[in-house]
Scaffold this motif. Sequence first.
Motif, mmCIF file in Angstrom:
data_model
loop_
_atom_site.group_PDB
_atom_site.id
_atom_site.type_symbol
_atom_site.label_atom_id
_atom_site.label_comp_id
_atom_site.label_asym_id
_atom_site.label_seq_id
_atom_site.Cartn_x
_atom_site.Cartn_y
_atom_site.Cartn_z
ATOM 1 N N ASP A 162 -40.691 80.780 1.467
ATOM 2 C CA ASP A 162 -39.888 79.557 1.614
ATOM 3 C C ASP A 162 -39.606 78.973 0.225
ATOM 4 O O ASP A 162 -40.430 79.118 -0.679
ATOM 5 C CB ASP A 162 -40.678 78.553 2.467
ATOM 6 C CG ASP A 162 -39.870 77.340 2.887
ATOM 7 O OD1 ASP A 162 -39.419 77.309 4.043
ATOM 8 O OD2 ASP A 162 -39.695 76.422 2.057
ATOM 9 N N ASP A 245 -34.760 79.011 3.155
ATOM 10 C CA ASP A 245 -34.050 77.982 2.404
ATOM 11 C C ASP A 245 -33.921 78.306 0.913
ATOM 12 O O ASP A 245 -33.393 77.496 0.146
ATOM 13 C CB ASP A 245 -34.685 76.599 2.610
ATOM 14 C CG ASP A 245 -36.199 76.627 2.648
ATOM 15 O OD1 ASP A 245 -36.786 77.679 2.323
ATOM 16 O OD2 ASP A 245 -36.802 75.592 3.004
ATOM 17 N N TYR A 289 -31.895 75.741 6.262
ATOM 18 C CA TYR A 289 -31.185 74.565 6.778
ATOM 19 C C TYR A 289 -29.669 74.685 6.806
ATOM 20 O O TYR A 289 -28.999 73.791 7.308
ATOM 21 C CB TYR A 289 -31.653 73.322 6.008
ATOM 22 C CG TYR A 289 -33.150 73.191 6.138
ATOM 23 C CD1 TYR A 289 -33.721 72.751 7.326
ATOM 24 C CD2 TYR A 289 -34.010 73.620 5.121
ATOM 25 C CE1 TYR A 289 -35.098 72.696 7.487
ATOM 26 C CE2 TYR A 289 -35.391 73.565 5.269
ATOM 27 C CZ TYR A 289 -35.922 73.104 6.451
ATOM 28 O OH TYR A 289 -37.284 73.074 6.611
HETATM 29 ZN ZN LIG Z 1 -38.662 74.928 2.857
#
Ligand SMILES: [Zn+2]
Length: 310
Positions: A162, A245, A289
């Motif tokens: 991430d 992301d 996102y």
């Molecule tokens: Zn994140």
Amino acid sequence: MTTLLFTHESGLAHVSPLGHPERAERLEAITAALAGPGFAALARRAAPLADEAEVLRCHAPEHLAGIKAARPERGWSQIDADTYMSPGSWEAALRAIGGAEAAVDAVLSGEAANAFVAMRPPGHHAERDRAMGFCLFGTVSVAARYALDHHGLARVAVLDFDVHHGNGTQDLLWDEPRAVFVSSQQIPLYPGSGHADETGAHGQIVNLPLRPGSGGAEMRAAWRPALARVADFAPDLILISAGFDAHRDDPLGGLNWTEDDFAWITGAICDLAAKTCGGRVVSCLEGGYDLDALAASVAAHVTVLMERGQ
Ligand SMILES: [Zn+2]
């Protein structure tokens, strides 16, 4: 052998206030992407509801009680600056844990080669005593402890790509000598931790800071030696905190990864798993996102899991 997908409609009932980036549409986009013809061979299971005591594998009893007490009857309760609960959040968070633990069961029993758990809320920012960063419970850490203590594994690896640092996982596994934790993250960025000198109580935590604007080449250069260290650790199972992301289109991150980069890191982790633990990989959704980038990146990730799981 096969690849298993664990998900549940309760993941859509964790509702965020309008405009919040961590929203139910993320899971809808992933579900739509994985409904395509390339995923017909994906075996699908409902993420079961974990007993709430599973949370205590990593979190303080006061944290569990606090989150339970914060469940709203309607609307939202605000847990921290950007973390909310809706009436459906409690079940969703417990099914995220239940899905991760069921995935561990399935992979360790040989029912599946590997598994992807598509649930929300995410988990890697939740610390022992507090929810933060959209996360209520440290799902991946709980699953790691479950693999160690319930299944009796000697060693597990948790790998987090991430764009944000998995500060929660680091907190929960800081003093856990049976778990190596490797995390790459953009620095500077929320939550501010994840520097290379944060190495855990037993030197078993590896942080890989990545510069804003960097892309796949820098990511690969950072992860190659880290994965070699994980190979030396010889884990019995690899868990992934799979956040998407770091994609160049993501509105929260500033890295320039593409779907090909997510496919590469997935393949590199599967290669490592094939060498050290019979290919056993359990991957759990974290961030991501931009809906189109998230859908395409998850598709790339799961495609590699399916190829390597055959
Ligand atoms: Zn994140």
